[in-house]
Scaffold this motif. Structure first.
Motif, PDB file in Angstrom:
ATOM      1  N   SER A 191       0.840  -1.196   0.000  1.00 19.30           N
ATOM      2  CA  SER A 191       0.000   0.000   0.000  1.00 19.30           C
ATOM      3  C   SER A 191       0.877   1.249   0.000  1.00 19.30           C
ATOM      4  CB  SER A 191      -0.914   0.010   1.231  1.00 19.30           C
ATOM      5  OG  SER A 191      -1.535   1.265   1.389  1.00 19.30           O
TER       6      SER A 191
ATOM      7  N   HIS B  48      -0.947   4.372   3.186  1.00 18.33           N
ATOM      8  CA  HIS B  48      -1.251   4.116   4.594  1.00 18.33           C
ATOM      9  C   HIS B  48      -1.276   5.390   5.435  1.00 18.33           C
ATOM     10  CE1 HIS B  48      -2.119   0.007   5.281  1.00 18.33           C
ATOM     11  NE2 HIS B  48      -1.658  -0.009   6.513  1.00 18.33           N
TER      12      HIS B  48
ATOM     13  N   SER C 153      -9.816  -1.301  -3.270  1.00 19.26           N
ATOM     14  CA  SER C 153      -8.442  -1.590  -3.674  1.00 19.26           C
ATOM     15  C   SER C 153      -8.178  -3.055  -3.975  1.00 19.26           C
ATOM     16  CB  SER C 153      -7.471  -1.124  -2.579  1.00 19.26           C
ATOM     17  OG  SER C 153      -7.630   0.238  -2.295  1.00 19.26           O
TER      18      SER C 153
ATOM     19  N   SER D 183      -1.379  -0.975  -5.521  1.00 18.16           N
ATOM     20  CA  SER D 183      -0.578   0.085  -4.903  1.00 18.16           C
ATOM     21  C   SER D 183      -0.980   1.456  -5.426  1.00 18.16           C
ATOM     22  CB  SER D 183       0.916  -0.164  -5.178  1.00 18.16           C
ATOM     23  OG  SER D 183       1.317  -1.424  -4.689  1.00 18.16           O
TER      24      SER D 183
ATOM     25  N   THR E  32      -4.347   2.635  -3.932  1.00 24.35           N
ATOM     26  CA  THR E  32      -4.218   3.130  -2.557  1.00 24.35           C
ATOM     27  C   THR E  32      -3.573   4.511  -2.537  1.00 24.35           C
ATOM     28  OG1 THR E  32      -2.083   1.974  -2.293  1.00 24.35           O
ATOM     29  CG2 THR E  32      -4.077   0.808  -1.584  1.00 24.35           C
TER      30      THR E  32
ATOM     31  N   PHE F 299      -6.509  -5.782   5.400  1.00 26.27           N
ATOM     32  CA  PHE F 299      -6.424  -4.361   5.079  1.00 26.27           C
ATOM     33  C   PHE F 299      -7.119  -3.527   6.152  1.00 26.27           C
ATOM     34  CE2 PHE F 299      -7.336  -0.410   2.931  1.00 26.27           C
ATOM     35  CZ  PHE F 299      -6.241  -0.222   2.095  1.00 26.27           C
TER      36      PHE F 299
ATOM     37  N   SER G  96       3.494   8.234   3.587  1.00 32.95           N
ATOM     38  CA  SER G  96       3.380   6.833   3.173  1.00 32.95           C
ATOM     39  C   SER G  96       4.739   6.292   2.732  1.00 32.95           C
ATOM     40  CB  SER G  96       2.368   6.700   2.027  1.00 32.95           C
ATOM     41  OG  SER G  96       1.065   7.060   2.455  1.00 32.95           O
TER      42      SER G  96
END
Length: 322
Positions: A67, A70, A114, A123, A126, A221, A252
């Protein structure tokens, strides 16, 4: 997604004993920190990011899901907790609950969107969702835009513990970190965690065995996002502000960096990686923008010399589960 580690040790009584010993040593060291003269704000901040990195590691290290967004869970829980404390005048425990609940709901929504894609497509989705939230929070009135939410009252946890006292706040953050860490550890070593590892290793085979892999990935998740939100709520009490920095894509990137430096797919790697990165930011602040360059050099060095990360290389050399 292919296996992220090529020498994962099976869970045996010896491996569990090794992990428990390391956990006990880590706990003792963290408990005595306030008596060593180390700046407590630095350690509290590092503990929040360590929990965040552990939550991220649960998703990528054991689920094989990378991800790039985040930070949206960290920032969302932070903003909601800060607003609940300052505007709604909720007590600290309810402020944390509201913030974590917001992160869990966000994890459910973004995860449902996602996990329909795999690999780099997952990826990128996200990352796109995280950037969407960033611009929403930039314009939303309750976040106060670029100024953020400042001067957040710390209050009394359960009406007993005065969080304005650094020593009390430190141990509250420490207990929160240890609780989150143990939850992640238990998840990894549960039947759910074993299925998650099998999905990471070979998802088509897991599907052929009858597992509904999308449901497992969605639960992973949501759990990862919820724990990341818990870290964001704790961070509000440490920094006493909530800002756009916690939602930006660069945050992130820092989460990914912490996990890779410490050791992807290891138990204690994200904790070590978080302390290394936060220590660099704290003690190399005098170099200004060069801190980013130094972090980049260290990251490249770790990729070239420590392919498994710092803890991963130590665990591989000692043939121990860490």
């Amino acid at each position: 997604m292919s296996a992220l580690t090529d020498d994962t040790l099976p869970m045996t009584p010896r491996a569990m004993r090794d992990e428990m010993i390391v956990f006990a040593v880590m706990t003792v060291l963290l408990v005595v920190v306030p008596w060593t003269g180390i700046y407590p704000f630095f350690v509290m901040q590092a503990l929040c990011f360590a929990l965040l990195a552990c939550a991220f590691n649960l998703l990528i290290g054991y689920g094989g899901l990378l991800s790039f967004g985040h930070a949206m869970f960290l920032g969302t829980a932070g903003y909601v907790t800060a607003h609940a404390l300052k505007v709604w005048a909720l007590p600290p425990e309810l402020g944390i609950v509201v913030g974590v609940a917001a992160a869990a709901v966000l994890g459910l929504i973004t995860g449902y969107i996602s996990i329909r894609r795999q690999g780099i497509y997952f990826s990128m989705i996200t990352l796109a969702l995280s950037q969407l939230l960033y611009f929403i929070y930039l314009q939303a009135p309750f976040t106060h835009g670029e100024d953020g939410i400042q001067g957040i009252p710390q209050g009394h946890l359960f009406g007993l513990f005065d969080l304005s006292r650094p020593m009390v706040l430190y141990y509250v953050v420490l207990v929160g970190f240890l609780a989150g860490f143990l939850l992640i550890y238990r998840t990894i070593n549960s039947p759910f965690g074993e299925v998650l590892k099998s999905i990471r290793e070979n998802e088509p085979r897991a599907i052929s065995l009858g597992y509904k892999t999308d449901q497992y990935k969605l639960l992973a998740f949501i759990l990862s996002g919820t724990l990341a939100g818990f870290a964001g709520s704790l961070k509000v009490f440490v920094a006493q502000n909530a800002s756009l920095t916690d939602v930006h894509w660069s945050m992130s990137g820092e989460i990914v960096l912490m996990t890779l430096v410490g050791g992807l797919g290891t138990i204690f790697g994200p904790v070590v990686g978080a302390f290394v990165i936060i220590a660099m930011q704290q003690y190399l602040a005098g170099f200004g923008q060069w801190v980013t360059v130094i972090q980049g050099v260290i990251f490249v060095a770790c990729v070239l010399l420590f392919r498994r990360g710092l803890v991963g290389e130590i665990a591989h050399y000692l043939r121990r589960s860490l």
